[in-house]
Design a protein around this motif. Sequence first.
Motif, PDB file in Angstrom:
ATOM      1  N   GLY A 115       0.786  -1.230   0.000  1.00  0.00           N
ATOM      2  CA  GLY A 115       0.000   0.000   0.000  1.00  0.00           C
ATOM      3  C   GLY A 115       0.814   1.275   0.000  1.00  0.00           C
ATOM      4  O   GLY A 115       0.256   2.363  -0.168  1.00  0.00           O
ATOM      5  N   ASP A 116       2.122   1.185   0.178  1.00  0.00           N
ATOM      6  CA  ASP A 116       2.975   2.385   0.213  1.00  0.00           C
ATOM      7  C   ASP A 116       3.113   3.016  -1.173  1.00  0.00           C
ATOM      8  O   ASP A 116       3.126   2.315  -2.193  1.00  0.00           O
ATOM      9  CB  ASP A 116       4.382   2.037   0.708  1.00  0.00           C
ATOM     10  CG  ASP A 116       4.462   1.915   2.222  1.00  0.00           C
ATOM     11  OD1 ASP A 116       3.508   2.307   2.897  1.00  0.00           O
ATOM     12  OD2 ASP A 116       5.503   1.419   2.709  1.00  0.00           O
ATOM     13  N   LYS A 117       3.275   4.332  -1.165  1.00  0.00           N
ATOM     14  CA  LYS A 117       3.653   5.052  -2.369  1.00  0.00           C
ATOM     15  C   LYS A 117       5.108   5.468  -2.219  1.00  0.00           C
ATOM     16  O   LYS A 117       5.474   6.202  -1.304  1.00  0.00           O
ATOM     17  CB  LYS A 117       2.787   6.289  -2.583  1.00  0.00           C
ATOM     18  CG  LYS A 117       3.152   7.067  -3.855  1.00  0.00           C
ATOM     19  CD  LYS A 117       2.255   8.273  -4.064  1.00  0.00           C
ATOM     20  CE  LYS A 117       2.642   9.023  -5.340  1.00  0.00           C
ATOM     21  NZ  LYS A 117       1.782  10.214  -5.569  1.00  0.00           N
ATOM     22  N   ILE A 118       5.962   4.976  -3.116  1.00  0.00           N
ATOM     23  CA  ILE A 118       7.388   5.253  -3.076  1.00  0.00           C
ATOM     24  C   ILE A 118       7.725   6.249  -4.174  1.00  0.00           C
ATOM     25  O   ILE A 118       7.366   6.052  -5.342  1.00  0.00           O
ATOM     26  CB  ILE A 118       8.214   3.972  -3.278  1.00  0.00           C
ATOM     27  CG1 ILE A 118       7.784   2.874  -2.302  1.00  0.00           C
ATOM     28  CG2 ILE A 118       9.699   4.267  -3.153  1.00  0.00           C
ATOM     29  CD1 ILE A 118       8.008   3.194  -0.856  1.00  0.00           C
ATOM     30  N   GLU A 119       8.428   7.321  -3.810  1.00  0.00           N
ATOM     31  CA  GLU A 119       8.874   8.304  -4.791  1.00  0.00           C
ATOM     32  C   GLU A 119      10.381   8.495  -4.656  1.00  0.00           C
ATOM     33  O   GLU A 119      10.911   8.563  -3.541  1.00  0.00           O
ATOM     34  CB  GLU A 119       8.179   9.647  -4.572  1.00  0.00           C
ATOM     35  CG  GLU A 119       6.675   9.612  -4.740  1.00  0.00           C
ATOM     36  CD  GLU A 119       6.048  10.936  -4.361  1.00  0.00           C
ATOM     37  OE1 GLU A 119       5.806  11.752  -5.264  1.00  0.00           O
ATOM     38  OE2 GLU A 119       5.815  11.149  -3.144  1.00  0.00           O
ATOM     39  N   ILE A 120      11.052   8.563  -5.784  1.00  0.00           N
ATOM     40  CA  ILE A 120      12.476   8.893  -5.816  1.00  0.00           C
ATOM     41  C   ILE A 120      12.595  10.230  -6.522  1.00  0.00           C
ATOM     42  O   ILE A 120      12.243  10.360  -7.698  1.00  0.00           O
ATOM     43  CB  ILE A 120      13.283   7.795  -6.530  1.00  0.00           C
ATOM     44  CG1 ILE A 120      13.137   6.475  -5.769  1.00  0.00           C
ATOM     45  CG2 ILE A 120      14.750   8.197  -6.628  1.00  0.00           C
ATOM     46  CD1 ILE A 120      13.822   5.299  -6.422  1.00  0.00           C
TER      47      ILE A 120
END
Length: 238
Positions: free
Chosen positions: A126-131
């Motif tokens: 469910g996490d939203k990962i942004e780089i």
Amino acid sequence: MKKDDTEIKEKTSLRSEIISWIQIIIAAFIIAFLLNNFVIANSTIPTGSMKDTIMEGDRVMGLRLTYTFGEPKRGDIAIFDFGWICPDCGVAMGEGEAPEICPYCGAEIGRAKTLYYVKRVIGLPGDKIEIKQEGTVLVGDITEAPPGSLAGLSEDTELVTAAVYVNGEKLSEPYLKEPMLYTGDQEFEVPEDCYFMLGDNRNNSEDARYWNDPYIPEDRMLAKVYFRYWPGIKWLDE
């Protein structure tokens, strides 16, 4: 006592001792099998993708029961089933299930070897990962860039760095070997029952950022790594 009776007793005693040793050896094999398949996981690190936390050639020990009775947590170093290894040509970059024919050498695969990876858990279900772009670093401070990527640049040239954000908050990553170089914005939304894995040697790690499928299903998460046992003991669950 007759001589024949003595010989019979000696033979019976020897037979009993041999049977006893066979039983001990069989029991030891069974215990080792159960430990290796259901309790512990033993892995040798093949690359430098986790430097300096774990070095290439290090041997680590993980506990399968951690993920049998619990769920992976962010920051865990985990052993997971990544894919397959062709038993004919030995290529070890296959994701998911093995095909019938190896796309690298054309051989029939039959029974493929399992390919295990060791990475750090960054994204939970469910996490939203942004780089995203973060700051700058000098070329001279980078030691792990892919070969040739910094060719021709002077040591005082500034490079753009990146940071990982989880659900909008910057992730603190004190375990990174050096600043993570920026290669463009990336976004990932971790599906349910899946995990997003990255290496600590972020500038030289073939991890979720580059896989065809960036998410590892929960049933492929095998064990949490607790310590390195060779060369020397180093606790990793800190």
